[in-house]
Enzyme design. Structure first.
Site, PDB file in Angstrom:
ATOM      1  CG  HIS A 307      -2.072   0.925   1.080  1.00 13.14           C
ATOM      2  ND1 HIS A 307      -2.004   2.266   1.401  1.00 13.14           N
ATOM      3  CD2 HIS A 307      -3.310   0.712   0.591  1.00 13.14           C
ATOM      4  CE1 HIS A 307      -3.167   2.819   1.131  1.00 13.14           C
ATOM      5  NE2 HIS A 307      -3.974   1.913   0.634  1.00 13.14           N
ATOM      6  CG  ASP A 365      -8.441  -4.663  -2.637  1.00  8.85           C
ATOM      7  OD1 ASP A 365      -9.647  -4.494  -2.438  1.00  8.85           O
ATOM      8  OD2 ASP A 365      -7.693  -3.778  -3.079  1.00  8.85           O
TER       9      ASP A 365
HETATM   10  N1  CMC Z   1       4.193  -7.545  -4.724  1.00  6.05           N
HETATM   11  C1  CMC Z   1       5.533  -7.498  -4.911  1.00  6.05           C
HETATM   12  N2  CMC Z   1       6.274  -6.379  -4.787  1.00  6.05           N
HETATM   13  C2  CMC Z   1       5.619  -5.255  -4.447  1.00  6.05           C
HETATM   14  C3  CMC Z   1       4.230  -5.230  -4.222  1.00  6.05           C
HETATM   15  C4  CMC Z   1       3.516  -6.429  -4.374  1.00  6.05           C
HETATM   16  N3  CMC Z   1       2.195  -6.453  -4.188  1.00  6.05           N
HETATM   17  N4  CMC Z   1       3.843  -3.971  -3.910  1.00  6.05           N
HETATM   18  C5  CMC Z   1       4.955  -3.226  -3.925  1.00  6.05           C
HETATM   19  N5  CMC Z   1       6.029  -4.002  -4.243  1.00  6.05           N
HETATM   20  C6  CMC Z   1       7.434  -3.558  -4.314  1.00  6.05           C
HETATM   21  C7  CMC Z   1       7.702  -2.812  -5.608  1.00  6.05           C
HETATM   22  O1  CMC Z   1       8.175  -3.670  -6.631  1.00  6.05           O
HETATM   23  C8  CMC Z   1       8.730  -1.807  -5.176  1.00  6.05           C
HETATM   24  O2  CMC Z   1       9.969  -2.447  -5.119  1.00  6.05           O
HETATM   25  P1  CMC Z   1      11.325  -1.611  -5.470  1.00  6.05           P
HETATM   26  O3  CMC Z   1      11.412  -0.533  -4.447  1.00  6.05           O
HETATM   27  O4  CMC Z   1      12.403  -2.636  -5.357  1.00  6.05           O
HETATM   28  O5  CMC Z   1      11.132  -1.095  -6.865  1.00  6.05           O
HETATM   29  C9  CMC Z   1       8.351  -1.469  -3.732  1.00  6.05           C
HETATM   30  O6  CMC Z   1       7.619  -2.618  -3.262  1.00  6.05           O
HETATM   31  C10 CMC Z   1       7.457  -0.242  -3.596  1.00  6.05           C
HETATM   32  O7  CMC Z   1       6.351  -0.392  -4.509  1.00  6.05           O
HETATM   33  P2  CMC Z   1       5.721   0.795  -5.331  1.00  6.05           P
HETATM   34  O8  CMC Z   1       5.005   0.250  -6.525  1.00  6.05           O
HETATM   35  O9  CMC Z   1       6.775   1.852  -5.587  1.00  6.05           O
HETATM   36  O10 CMC Z   1       4.711   1.354  -4.251  1.00  6.05           O
HETATM   37  P3  CMC Z   1       3.432   2.232  -4.533  1.00  6.05           P
HETATM   38  O11 CMC Z   1       3.146   2.935  -3.282  1.00  6.05           O
HETATM   39  O12 CMC Z   1       3.628   3.042  -5.759  1.00  6.05           O
HETATM   40  O13 CMC Z   1       2.306   1.132  -4.861  1.00  6.05           O
HETATM   41  C11 CMC Z   1       0.534  -0.401  -4.654  1.00  6.05           C
HETATM   42  C12 CMC Z   1       1.335   0.722  -3.978  1.00  6.05           C
HETATM   43  C13 CMC Z   1      -0.699  -0.713  -3.807  1.00  6.05           C
HETATM   44  C14 CMC Z   1       0.051   0.053  -6.037  1.00  6.05           C
HETATM   45  C15 CMC Z   1       1.427  -1.668  -4.767  1.00  6.05           C
HETATM   46  O14 CMC Z   1       1.813  -2.117  -3.487  1.00  6.05           O
HETATM   47  C16 CMC Z   1       0.748  -2.789  -5.545  1.00  6.05           C
HETATM   48  O15 CMC Z   1       0.803  -2.801  -6.793  1.00  6.05           O
HETATM   49  N6  CMC Z   1       0.079  -3.764  -4.829  1.00  6.05           N
HETATM   50  C17 CMC Z   1      -0.685  -4.804  -5.490  1.00  6.05           C
HETATM   51  C18 CMC Z   1      -2.047  -4.253  -5.921  1.00  6.05           C
HETATM   52  C19 CMC Z   1      -2.980  -4.071  -4.749  1.00  6.05           C
HETATM   53  O16 CMC Z   1      -3.142  -4.938  -3.907  1.00  6.05           O
HETATM   54  N7  CMC Z   1      -3.662  -2.925  -4.741  1.00  6.05           N
HETATM   55  C20 CMC Z   1      -4.673  -2.595  -3.732  1.00  6.05           C
HETATM   56  C21 CMC Z   1      -4.265  -1.450  -2.855  1.00  6.05           C
HETATM   57  S1  CMC Z   1      -5.324  -1.258  -1.420  1.00  6.05           S
HETATM   58  C22 CMC Z   1      -6.913  -0.913  -2.008  1.00  6.05           C
HETATM   59  C23 CMC Z   1      -7.007   0.226  -2.960  1.00  6.05           C
HETATM   60  O17 CMC Z   1      -6.251   1.176  -2.925  1.00  6.05           O
HETATM   61  O18 CMC Z   1      -7.901   0.194  -3.783  1.00  6.05           O
END
Ligand code: CMC
Length: 430
Positions: A307, A365
């Site tokens: 998140h 989720d």
């Molecule tokens: N699985 C594997 N690696 C992950 C994941 C994951 N679910 N989420 C983040 N990471 C890693 C990512 O690869 C990155 O690594 P690095 O720093 O080495 O490049 C690091 O963690 C930070 O991730 P980010 O994408 O820069 O973080 P963000 O804040 O931009 O993204 C997120 C947040 C929710 C989009 C992401 O965690 C994600 O894609 N999660 C899976 C989708 C998900 O479950 N979404 C629902 C969110 S909660 C409900 C809602 O908002 O609707």
């Protein structure tokens, strides 16, 4: 919001003093509104990772502690002791209702649950196999063509009516999208039922036989609505605010929010998560998927994990996990393989160095799909259920923005990295 401290920016030999605003809770905020006018520079923050786009009194998240409050009330207390329509009142008006106010509010919502009869024809323009989110974006947007008497955003009475209509009718529209996809007749709302029971009735009853809503399932449904009701300035809420900042009508703004929510990084993650859990299928295959999630050359991510704000347990996921156990117990589902995979996946991920160091925890989720599937919903309905629950949050945030005298059209700046100025070359000279 108190302005007590100042920050100093030293740039090209000059100092600029920037006000620092102190919120009720959370980190201080450096006020850069005058920066461009005074220093001629922009700030750069793709994805708004360090930027507050507005001030708000509605919802607060402490990502490090894993806390979520609606109007100051912790989500765990609301999930356990309140119910969705009371939470809607709280989000919309800022305080918990008195008994009379609650009855009045519930009556107003109930009286608006039917949609204009002509909207039924509108549905028929869609293919039967359309995703219900596609149908919802279109039909909710089309509400502005049906309810002309509540689209003047400068009239507080019309804003109020539009809010009530949206909270009341979006579940009806979501249920209609589902019924349409099945080829079953639309089911009209029943006003003697509570909000969650009515939604289950509109989704699962058929004219051929009676359908009795199980009160325990209705309670679980209601809790899912409550847990999703608002989440401060997430992508879809920011979309609603940005759309609304131009003066667009509320139905158009909520349709924009629904469109944004659909993405798998946001609300679409509940569908993607359950599909992932099914694909994993058995506890033995978890290490393979954990390895894929850690592999930088593989675009796969563990859905329902991570998140932007929570760097600790998402408090909604905790409640959802308990709820999943309760609902499956209630339905007599023992040893559900998807729940077993989910619990084991959570355990392994929470001990894995990659997830620990990046502070990746289960989000809302992760467990919601297991409950919704057990209730009988197909995966394609998971995100529409998120959308109908979040409608009150979107509307509360939109109303707050419109009523704010400081409201300005949202207009981010950019860091241009394209071609320098160049002259057009005629076709035969290229
Ligand atoms: N699985 C594997 N690696 C992950 C994941 C994951 N679910 N989420 C983040 N990471 C890693 C990512 O690869 C990155 O690594 P690095 O720093 O080495 O490049 C690091 O963690 C930070 O991730 P980010 O994408 O820069 O973080 P963000 O804040 O931009 O993204 C997120 C947040 C929710 C989009 C992401 O965690 C994600 O894609 N999660 C899976 C989708 C998900 O479950 N979404 C629902 C969110 S909660 C409900 C809602 O908002 O609707």
């Amino acid at each position: 919001m108190a302005e007590e401290k100042a920050a100093r920016l030293h740039l090209a030999g000059k100092d600029y003093d920037l006000a620092v605003l102190s919120p009720t809770a959370g980190p201080d905020v450096v006020d850069i509104r005058k920066l461009y006018g005074e220093a001629g520079v922009f700030t750069y923050d793709p994805g708004f990772t360090s930027t507050a786009s507005c001030d708000s009194t509605i919802t607060y998240i402490d990502g490090d502690k894993g806390e979520l409050w609606y109007r100051g009330y912790p989500i765990e207390q609301l999930a356990a002791q309140s119910h969705y329509l009371e939470v809607c009142y709280l989000l919309l008006y800022g305080e918990l209702p008195t008994p009379d106010q609650l009855v009045d509010f519930e009556t107003r919502i109930t009286r608006h649950t039917m949609v204009h009869e002509q909207m039924h024809y509108f549905f028929r323009g869609f293919r039967r196999d359309s995703h219900p989110m596609a149908t919802m974006v279109g039909v909710v947007g089309a509400m502005s063509a049906f309810y002309h008497d509540s689209i003047d955003i400068n009239d507080p009475v019309q804003r109020e009516i539009a809010s009530i209509r949206l909270i009341a009718k979006v579940p009806t529209i979501a249920a209609m999208a589902y019924k349409y996809s099945l080829g079953q007749p639309f089911v009209y709302p029943r006003n003697e039922l509570d909000y969650a029971s009515n939604f289950l009735h509109m989704c699962f009853s058929v004219p051929a036989e009676p359908y009795n809503v199980d009160p325990a399932l209705a309670r679980a449904m209601d809790r899912i609505f409550t847990l999703h009701a608002d989440h401060e300035q997430n992508a879809s809420t920011s979309t609603v605010r940005l759309a609304g900042s131009s003066g667009a009508n509320p139905f158009a703004c909520i349709a924009a929010g629904i469109a944004c929510l659909w993405g798998p990084a946001h609300g679409g993650a509940n569908q993607a998560c359950l599909e992932m859990l099914r694909e994993i299928g058995s506890v033995e295959r978890i290490p393979e998927f954990i390895a894929r999630a850690k592999d930088k050359n593989d675009p796969f991510r563990l859905m329902g994990f991570g998140h932007r704000v929570y760097k600790n347990f998402d408090p909604r996921a905790k409640v959802m996990k308990e709820s999943a156990d309760e609902v499956l117990d209630l339905l007599g589902v023992h040893n559900n393989p998807t729940l077993q995979v989910a619990k084991e996946l959570e355990k392994i991920a929470l001990e894995d160095e990659y997830f620990v160091s990046k502070k990746l925890y289960p989000n809302v989720d992760f467990y919601s799909g297991i409950i919704l599937e057990a209730m009988g919903f197909p995966t394609s309905m998971f995100t529409p259920i998120f959308a109908l629950s979040r409608t009150v949050g979107w509307i509360s945030q939109w109303k707050e923005m419109i009523a704010d005298p400081q409201n300005k059209i949202g207009r981010p700046r950019q860091l241009y990295v394209g071609s320098p100025r160049r002259d057009y070359k005629p076709l035969d000279a290229r």
